[in-house]
Motif scaffolding. Structure first.
Motif, PDB file in Angstrom:
ATOM      1  N   ASP A 191      -5.628  24.589 -16.157  1.00  0.00           N
ATOM      2  CA  ASP A 191      -4.341  25.278 -16.006  1.00  0.00           C
ATOM      3  C   ASP A 191      -4.049  25.753 -14.592  1.00  0.00           C
ATOM      4  OD1 ASP A 191      -3.575  24.927 -18.649  1.00  0.00           O
ATOM      5  OD2 ASP A 191      -4.606  26.759 -19.290  1.00  0.00           O
ATOM      6  N   THR A 192      -4.690  25.201 -13.585  1.00  0.00           N
ATOM      7  CA  THR A 192      -4.355  25.554 -12.205  1.00  0.00           C
ATOM      8  C   THR A 192      -3.462  24.469 -11.644  1.00  0.00           C
ATOM      9  OG1 THR A 192      -6.327  24.471 -11.351  1.00  0.00           O
ATOM     10  CG2 THR A 192      -6.502  26.821 -11.812  1.00  0.00           C
ATOM     11  N   PRO A 193      -2.404  24.862 -10.938  1.00  0.00           N
ATOM     12  CA  PRO A 193      -1.491  23.855 -10.401  1.00  0.00           C
ATOM     13  C   PRO A 193      -2.155  23.084  -9.263  1.00  0.00           C
ATOM     14  CG  PRO A 193      -0.863  26.028  -9.649  1.00  0.00           C
ATOM     15  CD  PRO A 193      -1.981  26.219 -10.621  1.00  0.00           C
ATOM     16  N   PRO A 194      -1.800  21.805  -9.090  1.00  0.00           N
ATOM     17  CA  PRO A 194      -2.354  21.048  -7.983  1.00  0.00           C
ATOM     18  C   PRO A 194      -1.851  21.611  -6.657  1.00  0.00           C
ATOM     19  CG  PRO A 194      -0.622  19.798  -9.043  1.00  0.00           C
ATOM     20  CD  PRO A 194      -0.852  21.038  -9.877  1.00  0.00           C
ATOM     21  N   SER A 195      -2.592  21.404  -5.615  1.00  0.00           N
ATOM     22  CA  SER A 195      -2.215  21.883  -4.294  1.00  0.00           C
ATOM     23  C   SER A 195      -0.925  21.212  -3.848  1.00  0.00           C
ATOM     24  CB  SER A 195      -3.330  21.578  -3.303  1.00  0.00           C
ATOM     25  OG  SER A 195      -2.884  21.739  -1.995  1.00  0.00           O
ATOM     26  N   GLU A 196       0.061  22.014  -3.452  1.00  0.00           N
ATOM     27  CA  GLU A 196       1.314  21.459  -2.961  1.00  0.00           C
ATOM     28  C   GLU A 196       1.077  20.628  -1.705  1.00  0.00           C
ATOM     29  OE1 GLU A 196       4.594  21.467  -3.979  1.00  0.00           O
ATOM     30  OE2 GLU A 196       3.747  22.183  -5.839  1.00  0.00           O
ATOM     31  N   GLU A 197       0.153  21.086  -0.869  1.00  0.00           N
ATOM     32  CA  GLU A 197      -0.124  20.375   0.368  1.00  0.00           C
ATOM     33  C   GLU A 197      -0.603  18.959   0.090  1.00  0.00           C
ATOM     34  OE1 GLU A 197      -3.341  20.777   3.886  1.00  0.00           O
ATOM     35  OE2 GLU A 197      -2.223  22.587   3.385  1.00  0.00           O
ATOM     36  N   LYS A 198      -1.322  18.769  -0.976  1.00  0.00           N
ATOM     37  CA  LYS A 198      -1.869  17.458  -1.310  1.00  0.00           C
ATOM     38  C   LYS A 198      -0.777  16.509  -1.797  1.00  0.00           C
ATOM     39  CE  LYS A 198      -5.951  17.105  -3.254  1.00  0.00           C
ATOM     40  NZ  LYS A 198      -7.027  17.152  -4.260  1.00  0.00           N
ATOM     41  N   TYR A 199       0.229  17.022  -2.465  1.00  0.00           N
ATOM     42  CA  TYR A 199       1.241  16.173  -3.081  1.00  0.00           C
ATOM     43  C   TYR A 199       2.597  16.202  -2.387  1.00  0.00           C
ATOM     44  CZ  TYR A 199      -2.135  15.684  -6.789  1.00  0.00           C
ATOM     45  OH  TYR A 199      -3.267  15.390  -7.498  1.00  0.00           O
ATOM     46  N   GLU A 200       2.709  16.947  -1.306  1.00  0.00           N
ATOM     47  CA  GLU A 200       3.976  17.026  -0.590  1.00  0.00           C
ATOM     48  C   GLU A 200       3.707  17.251   0.888  1.00  0.00           C
ATOM     49  OE1 GLU A 200       7.842  19.961  -0.440  1.00  0.00           O
ATOM     50  OE2 GLU A 200       6.782  19.697  -2.326  1.00  0.00           O
ATOM     51  N   ARG A 201       4.403  16.483   1.718  1.00  0.00           N
ATOM     52  CA  ARG A 201       4.253  16.641   3.170  1.00  0.00           C
ATOM     53  C   ARG A 201       5.596  16.417   3.844  1.00  0.00           C
ATOM     54  NH1 ARG A 201      -1.299  13.855   4.311  1.00  0.00           N
ATOM     55  NH2 ARG A 201      -2.632  15.220   3.097  1.00  0.00           N
ATOM     56  N   THR A 202       5.800  17.134   4.958  1.00  0.00           N
ATOM     57  CA  THR A 202       6.997  16.958   5.780  1.00  0.00           C
ATOM     58  C   THR A 202       6.551  16.670   7.205  1.00  0.00           C
ATOM     59  OG1 THR A 202       8.259  18.466   4.376  1.00  0.00           O
ATOM     60  CG2 THR A 202       9.143  18.032   6.566  1.00  0.00           C
ATOM     61  N   PHE A 203       7.203  15.690   7.817  1.00  0.00           N
ATOM     62  CA  PHE A 203       6.912  15.294   9.188  1.00  0.00           C
ATOM     63  C   PHE A 203       8.218  15.359   9.977  1.00  0.00           C
ATOM     64  CE2 PHE A 203       4.319  12.939   6.166  1.00  0.00           C
ATOM     65  CZ  PHE A 203       3.024  13.164   6.623  1.00  0.00           C
ATOM     66  N   SER A 204       8.164  15.856  11.193  1.00  0.00           N
ATOM     67  CA  SER A 204       9.346  15.961  12.049  1.00  0.00           C
ATOM     68  C   SER A 204       9.177  15.084  13.280  1.00  0.00           C
ATOM     69  CB  SER A 204       9.570  17.410  12.478  1.00  0.00           C
ATOM     70  OG  SER A 204       9.835  18.211  11.354  1.00  0.00           O
ATOM     71  N   PHE A 205      10.277  14.473  13.704  1.00  0.00           N
ATOM     72  CA  PHE A 205      10.265  13.557  14.839  1.00  0.00           C
ATOM     73  C   PHE A 205      11.447  13.868  15.754  1.00  0.00           C
ATOM     74  CE2 PHE A 205       8.343  11.516  11.199  1.00  0.00           C
ATOM     75  CZ  PHE A 205       7.134  11.071  11.716  1.00  0.00           C
ATOM     76  N   PRO A 206      11.271  13.690  17.085  1.00  0.00           N
ATOM     77  CA  PRO A 206      12.356  13.995  18.023  1.00  0.00           C
ATOM     78  C   PRO A 206      13.485  12.973  18.023  1.00  0.00           C
ATOM     79  CG  PRO A 206      10.404  13.284  19.232  1.00  0.00           C
ATOM     80  CD  PRO A 206      10.012  13.405  17.774  1.00  0.00           C
ATOM     81  N   GLY A 207      13.284  11.804  17.442  1.00  0.00           N
ATOM     82  CA  GLY A 207      14.358  10.813  17.361  1.00  0.00           C
ATOM     83  C   GLY A 207      14.280   9.740  18.425  1.00  0.00           C
ATOM     84  N   GLU A 208      13.088   9.428  18.879  1.00  0.00           N
ATOM     85  CA  GLU A 208      12.886   8.360  19.857  1.00  0.00           C
ATOM     86  C   GLU A 208      12.511   7.073  19.119  1.00  0.00           C
ATOM     87  OE1 GLU A 208       9.746  10.092  22.107  1.00  0.00           O
ATOM     88  OE2 GLU A 208      11.046  11.618  22.980  1.00  0.00           O
ATOM     89  N   LEU A 209      12.717   5.942  19.783  1.00  0.00           N
ATOM     90  CA  LEU A 209      12.466   4.649  19.156  1.00  0.00           C
ATOM     91  C   LEU A 209      11.040   4.551  18.616  1.00  0.00           C
ATOM     92  CD1 LEU A 209      13.538   1.891  18.400  1.00  0.00           C
ATOM     93  CD2 LEU A 209      12.940   1.095  20.690  1.00  0.00           C
ATOM     94  N   ARG A 210      10.076   5.063  19.344  1.00  0.00           N
ATOM     95  CA  ARG A 210       8.682   4.987  18.898  1.00  0.00           C
ATOM     96  C   ARG A 210       8.427   5.789  17.622  1.00  0.00           C
ATOM     97  NH1 ARG A 210       5.362   9.126  22.646  1.00  0.00           N
ATOM     98  NH2 ARG A 210       7.019  10.664  22.771  1.00  0.00           N
ATOM     99  N   ASN A 211       9.362   6.670  17.264  1.00  0.00           N
ATOM    100  CA  ASN A 211       9.191   7.473  16.060  1.00  0.00           C
ATOM    101  C   ASN A 211       9.345   6.672  14.776  1.00  0.00           C
ATOM    102  OD1 ASN A 211      10.864  10.206  17.692  1.00  0.00           O
ATOM    103  ND2 ASN A 211       8.681   9.789  17.607  1.00  0.00           N
TER     104      ASN A 211
END
Length: 144
Positions: free
Chosen positions: A9-29
């Motif tokens: 009855d313990t919830p799974p770790s949010e970090e394990k099942y959800e991630r957010t990544f941020s990028f500056p918007g350059e072609l290499r991104n």
């Protein structure tokens, strides 16, 4: 977020099942977004392997197409959010353009693109676009 029941009855770790990544918007991104998606899928597959190998490739292709479109049509930073759903993976691409994506004709002999948005719709079980005052979120749901 719907999760599978657990014996303790313990919830799974949010970090394990959800991630957010941020990028500056350059072609290499575009490559950076694909690598970030692969990192997420590697972590996810340790506990919940994909139902079919092509699901992995489909998710990476959709992330690549959405990132490329964000670079080409919405100059500026973009965010990639990935989370596990009860039957798949939810990919959200947030960019700075308030213009909704539109399919374009694909002409393979003349080049110029036009296939990405069609691919996204073909590979995903559901696609939606939410426009807000600072840009838009593209939500893509894929099987896992």
């Amino acid at each position: 977020m719907v999760t599978e029941p657990r014996w303790d009855d313990t919830p799974p770790s949010e970090e394990k099942y959800e991630r957010t990544f941020s990028f500056p918007g350059e072609l290499r991104n575009v490559t950076g977004a694909r690598l970030a998606a692969e990192e997420y899928l590697c972590a996810l597959a340790r506990d919940a392997p994909p139902g079919a190998h092509e699901y992995w490739d489909d998710i990476l292709l959709v992330v690549t197409e959405l990132a490329a479109n964000a670079i080409q049509y919405a100059p500026g930073p973009f965010d990639l959010r990935m989370r596990r759903t009860f039957d798949g993976v939810h990919v959200t691409m947030r960019d700075t353009s308030t213009t909704r994506p539109e399919p374009r004709p694909f002409h393979p002999r003349t080049g110029g693109g036009g296939i990405g948005w069609h691919l996204v719709h073909t590979l995903c079980t559901q696609v939606s676009v939410v426009v807000h005052e600072r840009g838009k979120d593209i939500h893509a749901f894929l099987p896992w």
